[in-house]
Design a protein around this motif. Structure first.
Motif, mmCIF file in Angstrom:
data_model
loop_
_atom_site.group_PDB
_atom_site.id
_atom_site.type_symbol
_atom_site.label_atom_id
_atom_site.label_comp_id
_atom_site.label_asym_id
_atom_site.label_seq_id
_atom_site.Cartn_x
_atom_site.Cartn_y
_atom_site.Cartn_z
ATOM 1 N N PRO A 167 51.222 26.662 64.808
ATOM 2 C CA PRO A 167 49.785 26.363 64.770
ATOM 3 C C PRO A 167 49.048 27.426 63.962
ATOM 4 N N ARG A 168 47.965 27.010 63.353
ATOM 5 C CA ARG A 168 47.153 27.975 62.595
ATOM 6 C C ARG A 168 46.156 28.685 63.493
ATOM 7 N N VAL A 169 45.817 28.041 64.582
ATOM 8 C CA VAL A 169 44.867 28.652 65.521
ATOM 9 C C VAL A 169 45.128 28.093 66.912
ATOM 10 N N LEU A 170 44.956 28.950 67.913
ATOM 11 C CA LEU A 170 45.055 28.529 69.312
ATOM 12 C C LEU A 170 43.643 28.472 69.881
ATOM 13 N N PRO A 199 53.694 19.122 75.764
ATOM 14 C CA PRO A 199 52.706 19.236 74.685
ATOM 15 C C PRO A 199 52.808 18.054 73.732
ATOM 16 N N ASP A 200 51.733 17.729 73.082
ATOM 17 C CA ASP A 200 51.777 16.667 72.081
ATOM 18 C C ASP A 200 50.724 16.907 71.019
ATOM 19 N N GLY A 201 50.875 16.157 69.923
ATOM 20 C CA GLY A 201 49.938 16.302 68.810
ATOM 21 C C GLY A 201 50.623 16.884 67.598
ATOM 22 N N PRO A 202 49.888 16.978 66.513
ATOM 23 C CA PRO A 202 50.482 17.434 65.261
ATOM 24 C C PRO A 202 50.706 18.946 65.235
ATOM 25 N N ARG A 203 51.694 19.358 64.491
ATOM 26 C CA ARG A 203 51.971 20.788 64.328
ATOM 27 C C ARG A 203 51.120 21.365 63.200
ATOM 28 N N GLU A 204 51.117 22.683 63.128
ATOM 29 C CA GLU A 204 50.510 23.412 62.010
ATOM 30 C C GLU A 204 49.001 23.197 61.892
ATOM 31 N N GLY A 205 48.322 22.993 63.014
ATOM 32 C CA GLY A 205 46.868 22.867 62.982
ATOM 33 C C GLY A 205 46.280 23.624 64.162
ATOM 34 N N VAL A 206 45.320 23.003 64.829
ATOM 35 C CA VAL A 206 44.749 23.599 66.039
ATOM 36 C C VAL A 206 45.606 23.175 67.231
ATOM 37 N N LEU A 207 46.020 24.150 68.018
ATOM 38 C CA LEU A 207 46.709 23.862 69.285
ATOM 39 C C LEU A 207 45.763 24.267 70.410
ATOM 40 N N ALA A 260 55.771 30.530 81.109
ATOM 41 C CA ALA A 260 55.346 31.219 79.879
ATOM 42 C C ALA A 260 56.260 30.923 78.698
ATOM 43 N N HIS A 261 57.557 30.880 78.948
ATOM 44 C CA HIS A 261 58.472 30.726 77.800
ATOM 45 C C HIS A 261 58.354 29.344 77.181
ATOM 46 N N TRP A 262 57.959 28.336 77.981
ATOM 47 C CA TRP A 262 57.762 27.003 77.391
ATOM 48 C C TRP A 262 56.601 27.029 76.398
ATOM 49 N N LEU A 263 55.517 27.662 76.816
ATOM 50 C CA LEU A 263 54.358 27.734 75.916
ATOM 51 C C LEU A 263 54.684 28.594 74.699
ATOM 52 N N ASP A 264 55.366 29.702 74.927
ATOM 53 C CA ASP A 264 55.684 30.586 73.800
ATOM 54 C C ASP A 264 56.546 29.865 72.770
ATOM 55 N N ARG A 265 57.435 29.023 73.259
ATOM 56 C CA ARG A 265 58.304 28.293 72.330
ATOM 57 C C ARG A 265 57.482 27.338 71.460
ATOM 58 N N VAL A 266 56.494 26.702 72.067
ATOM 59 C CA VAL A 266 55.629 25.800 71.286
ATOM 60 C C VAL A 266 54.858 26.588 70.231
ATOM 61 N N VAL A 267 54.310 27.722 70.653
ATOM 62 C CA VAL A 267 53.535 28.533 69.697
ATOM 63 C C VAL A 267 54.433 28.983 68.542
ATOM 64 N N ASP A 268 55.668 29.355 68.854
ATOM 65 C CA ASP A 268 56.575 29.836 67.801
ATOM 66 C C ASP A 268 57.084 28.699 66.917
ATOM 67 N N LEU A 300 37.393 16.076 63.810
ATOM 68 C CA LEU A 300 38.817 15.843 64.053
ATOM 69 C C LEU A 300 39.025 14.801 65.151
ATOM 70 N N ALA A 301 39.776 13.746 64.834
ATOM 71 C CA ALA A 301 40.146 12.751 65.838
ATOM 72 C C ALA A 301 41.278 13.312 66.703
ATOM 73 N N ARG A 302 41.530 12.662 67.830
ATOM 74 C CA ARG A 302 42.525 13.164 68.777
ATOM 75 C C ARG A 302 43.898 13.380 68.132
ATOM 76 N N GLU A 303 44.272 12.499 67.228
ATOM 77 C CA GLU A 303 45.609 12.633 66.618
ATOM 78 C C GLU A 303 45.670 13.756 65.593
ATOM 79 N N GLN A 304 44.565 14.480 65.413
ATOM 80 C CA GLN A 304 44.549 15.560 64.422
ATOM 81 C C GLN A 304 44.567 16.950 65.046
ATOM 82 N N TRP A 305 44.687 17.038 66.363
ATOM 83 C CA TRP A 305 44.815 18.352 66.999
ATOM 84 C C TRP A 305 45.851 18.233 68.110
ATOM 85 N N ALA A 306 46.455 19.358 68.436
ATOM 86 C CA ALA A 306 47.561 19.348 69.398
ATOM 87 C C ALA A 306 47.122 19.944 70.727
ATOM 88 N N ARG A 307 47.900 19.624 71.789
ATOM 89 C CA ARG A 307 47.522 19.993 73.160
ATOM 90 C C ARG A 307 48.703 20.567 73.942
#
Ligand code: SF4
Length: 195
Positions: free
Chosen positions: A111-114, A27-35, A99-107, A69-76
């Protein structure tokens, strides 16, 4: 096979997809925004090790850009991190292994929204629905409908952005990309103001 938390994420061998990949796409991109969460890496992602750089990723990037939002403003991220052979859909056991890899990123990334990009990602993150996926997306985008939540984070589902899906029309003639743009806009607004 299991994947312990001590495993280097770039070296995970927990499912058969490890046999076919060139690289694990992290995964990459900024935290605490849209993932944004997609189905799986494609060919370009597998070669480069960077997510969402193929045509589907560029369509999503354009949709975000249209919403400010530019690419560097949302996460993937993706529901599986390794490319399935011939771009087939990931199998249920592969999705479970990853699943646990994704769950770890979400936790961890808070992110404020998926944004669940496509039916496979939505099926991973939200409860099962009846009827067509696109009708369900439309229903969930109504202001009066509460969004589903995954690990405490609201989920906005949207159509897949592959050219095949993105450039089609629904039976009533509405372009599918219009529904997708509405979903991205909802996610961006929610990330800015979660109240
Ligand atoms: S898809 Fe996920 S679980 Fe499977 S090998 Fe890749 S990183 Fe590991």
């Amino acid at each position: 096979m299991s994947c312990s938390s001590a495993v280097d994420p770039s070296a995970c061998q927990a499912c058969r997809l490890a046999e076919h990949r060139s690289r694990v796409v992290l995964p990459d991109g900024p935290r605490e925004g849209v993932l944004a969460i997609g189905e799986a890496p494609g060919r370009q992602e597998d070669v480069s090790g960077v997510g969402f750089v193929g045509i589907a990723g560029l369509n999503l990037e354009a949709a975000f850009a249209a919403c400010g939002l530019a690419r560097e403003q949302w996460a993937r991220s993706n529901i599986v991190r390794c490319r399935p052979p011939e771009n087939r859909k990931p199998r249920a056991d592969e999705v479970r292994s990853c699943a646990h890899w994704l769950d770890r990123v979400v936790d961890d990334w808070l992110p404020r929204v998926l944004l669940a990009v496509g039916q496979s990602a939505a099926a991973r993150l939200i409860p099962p629905w009846t009827g067509s996926f696109l009708s369900h997306v439309e229903r969930l985008l109504l202001p009066e409908t509460g969004l589903p939540v995954y690990r405490g984070v609201p989920v906005v589902p949207m159509p897949h952005t592959s050219p095949l899906a993105w450039n089609r029309r629904r039976p009533d003639g509405t372009p599918i990309r219009e529904l997708g743009l509405r979903a991205v806009r909802r996610a961006v607004i929610l990330a800015r103001d979660p109240t």
